[in-house]
Design a protein around this motif. Sequence first.
Motif, PDB file in Angstrom:
ATOM      1  N   ILE A 115      -2.380  43.981  10.578  1.00 50.37           N
ATOM      2  CA  ILE A 115      -3.687  43.774  11.208  1.00 50.37           C
ATOM      3  C   ILE A 115      -4.752  43.710  10.120  1.00 50.37           C
ATOM      4  O   ILE A 115      -4.914  44.651   9.336  1.00 50.37           O
ATOM      5  CB  ILE A 115      -4.014  44.889  12.213  1.00 50.37           C
ATOM      6  CG1 ILE A 115      -2.960  44.926  13.318  1.00 50.37           C
ATOM      7  CG2 ILE A 115      -5.402  44.685  12.806  1.00 50.37           C
ATOM      8  CD1 ILE A 115      -3.147  46.042  14.312  1.00 50.37           C
ATOM      9  N   SER A 116      -5.469  42.606  10.064  1.00 49.40           N
ATOM     10  CA  SER A 116      -6.512  42.397   9.054  1.00 49.40           C
ATOM     11  C   SER A 116      -7.881  42.382   9.727  1.00 49.40           C
ATOM     12  O   SER A 116      -8.049  41.763  10.784  1.00 49.40           O
ATOM     13  CB  SER A 116      -6.292  41.069   8.324  1.00 49.40           C
ATOM     14  OG  SER A 116      -4.993  40.997   7.786  1.00 49.40           O
ATOM     15  N   PHE A 117      -8.860  43.035   9.091  1.00 47.19           N
ATOM     16  CA  PHE A 117     -10.218  43.068   9.614  1.00 47.19           C
ATOM     17  C   PHE A 117     -11.188  43.000   8.447  1.00 47.19           C
ATOM     18  O   PHE A 117     -11.070  43.749   7.477  1.00 47.19           O
ATOM     19  CB  PHE A 117     -10.461  44.358  10.410  1.00 47.19           C
ATOM     20  CG  PHE A 117     -11.837  44.438  11.028  1.00 47.19           C
ATOM     21  CD1 PHE A 117     -12.103  43.840  12.248  1.00 47.19           C
ATOM     22  CD2 PHE A 117     -12.868  45.105  10.379  1.00 47.19           C
ATOM     23  CE1 PHE A 117     -13.366  43.906  12.826  1.00 47.19           C
ATOM     24  CE2 PHE A 117     -14.132  45.184  10.940  1.00 47.19           C
ATOM     25  CZ  PHE A 117     -14.383  44.584  12.164  1.00 47.19           C
ATOM     26  N   GLY A 118     -12.138  42.080   8.542  1.00 46.90           N
ATOM     27  CA  GLY A 118     -13.112  41.929   7.466  1.00 46.90           C
ATOM     28  C   GLY A 118     -14.476  41.564   7.992  1.00 46.90           C
ATOM     29  O   GLY A 118     -14.603  40.932   9.047  1.00 46.90           O
ATOM     30  N   ILE A 119     -15.505  41.963   7.265  1.00 49.40           N
ATOM     31  CA  ILE A 119     -16.879  41.623   7.630  1.00 49.40           C
ATOM     32  C   ILE A 119     -17.713  41.554   6.359  1.00 49.40           C
ATOM     33  O   ILE A 119     -17.466  42.289   5.396  1.00 49.40           O
ATOM     34  CB  ILE A 119     -17.473  42.641   8.627  1.00 49.40           C
ATOM     35  CG1 ILE A 119     -18.818  42.143   9.164  1.00 49.40           C
ATOM     36  CG2 ILE A 119     -17.593  44.025   8.006  1.00 49.40           C
ATOM     37  CD1 ILE A 119     -19.340  42.962  10.334  1.00 49.40           C
ATOM     38  N   GLY A 120     -18.687  40.654   6.344  1.00 53.01           N
ATOM     39  CA  GLY A 120     -19.531  40.533   5.173  1.00 53.01           C
ATOM     40  C   GLY A 120     -20.604  39.472   5.354  1.00 53.01           C
ATOM     41  O   GLY A 120     -20.732  38.862   6.420  1.00 53.01           O
ATOM     42  N   PRO A 121     -21.372  39.220   4.303  1.00 52.95           N
ATOM     43  CA  PRO A 121     -22.504  38.282   4.397  1.00 52.95           C
ATOM     44  C   PRO A 121     -22.065  36.830   4.292  1.00 52.95           C
ATOM     45  O   PRO A 121     -21.016  36.508   3.733  1.00 52.95           O
ATOM     46  CB  PRO A 121     -23.368  38.674   3.198  1.00 52.95           C
ATOM     47  CG  PRO A 121     -22.367  39.166   2.192  1.00 52.95           C
ATOM     48  CD  PRO A 121     -21.295  39.869   2.983  1.00 52.95           C
ATOM     49  N   GLN A 122     -22.892  35.938   4.842  1.00 49.03           N
ATOM     50  CA  GLN A 122     -22.676  34.515   4.646  1.00 49.03           C
ATOM     51  C   GLN A 122     -24.004  33.845   4.304  1.00 49.03           C
ATOM     52  O   GLN A 122     -25.087  34.342   4.649  1.00 49.03           O
ATOM     53  CB  GLN A 122     -22.036  33.867   5.870  1.00 49.03           C
ATOM     54  CG  GLN A 122     -22.960  33.657   7.057  1.00 49.03           C
ATOM     55  CD  GLN A 122     -22.415  32.627   8.041  1.00 49.03           C
ATOM     56  OE1 GLN A 122     -21.758  31.645   7.649  1.00 49.03           O
ATOM     57  NE2 GLN A 122     -22.677  32.835   9.315  1.00 49.03           N
ATOM     58  N   LEU A 123     -23.899  32.705   3.631  1.00 46.55           N
ATOM     59  CA  LEU A 123     -25.075  31.954   3.196  1.00 46.55           C
ATOM     60  C   LEU A 123     -24.805  30.474   3.376  1.00 46.55           C
ATOM     61  O   LEU A 123     -23.721  29.983   3.045  1.00 46.55           O
ATOM     62  CB  LEU A 123     -25.373  32.251   1.718  1.00 46.55           C
ATOM     63  CG  LEU A 123     -26.534  31.476   1.072  1.00 46.55           C
ATOM     64  CD1 LEU A 123     -27.874  31.939   1.651  1.00 46.55           C
ATOM     65  CD2 LEU A 123     -26.514  31.653  -0.448  1.00 46.55           C
ATOM     66  N   THR A 124     -25.788  29.743   3.921  1.00 46.07           N
ATOM     67  CA  THR A 124     -25.709  28.293   4.032  1.00 46.07           C
ATOM     68  C   THR A 124     -26.835  27.672   3.222  1.00 46.07           C
ATOM     69  O   THR A 124     -27.999  28.062   3.371  1.00 46.07           O
ATOM     70  CB  THR A 124     -25.802  27.836   5.498  1.00 46.07           C
ATOM     71  OG1 THR A 124     -24.690  28.364   6.225  1.00 46.07           O
ATOM     72  CG2 THR A 124     -25.763  26.316   5.603  1.00 46.07           C
TER      73      THR A 124
END
Length: 258
Positions: A115-124
């Motif tokens: 089970i993989s779980f990830g969260i973080g910032p994004q930029l466009t």
Amino acid sequence: MKEQMLVAGAVVAALVSGPLVAQENAAAQANNPLANTTALNFQNLYTGELTGSDRDANQFFLRYAKPFSALGGNWLMRATLPVNTFPDAGGGDTTGIGDFNVFAAYLFDTGNPAISFGIGPQLTMPTATDDMLGTEKWSAGFANVLFNAANPKFQWGYLLTWQASFAGNDDRTDVNAGAFQPFAFYQLGQGWYLRSAGIWTYDFKTDSYSVPIGLGLGKVMQTDLATVNAFIEPQYSIATKGDGQPEWGVFAGLNFQF
């Protein structure tokens, strides 16, 4: 419509006990967006009909993913550069590079390697070669990914993103949009699998949205250089609001894990 399409375009170890199980695990992990491998993906989303018109559109995505370590933890970076073809008001089409998107997800220890779980910032970034093909806005937000491969036959998860503009051309509409991509994969054996991975979008500025559902077929192949994943998935929108939303389309791709 165009802003929603642009935003939507803006992302594990397992126990093995023999060659057949190893092949099944490789097939399952080939669709894991958080897999601990470098990935290069060539994907295309063709929209056959847009609501409020009889026009079509196309987005080709060049995607690169790379795991890395930082701040005492493990991360995964995914970058996407689209090539968009959107209809013009005059009846023609405009094709060119769209806005570049990148996110970095911090990978949490879930206590289960399947089970993989990830969260973080994004930029466009506003890299579009034509104002028809991008938002002309800098946008930032977050990306959250879950992938559950505990069952060797059936894997599921989601990619959730949100972003809002903070700089750019003042004459263009501000961005405030989210996308939710639930995905499910059913392993048929010998590398073949069924898939569903439509991207649901919502524009918080206009309250317009689309909810596509897909059912497709994929094949995972192991080579000396990479794990190769080829797929095609027809999609149909079961709910839409606003002009320019996708009525139906076809999502296809060729993914490589190294």
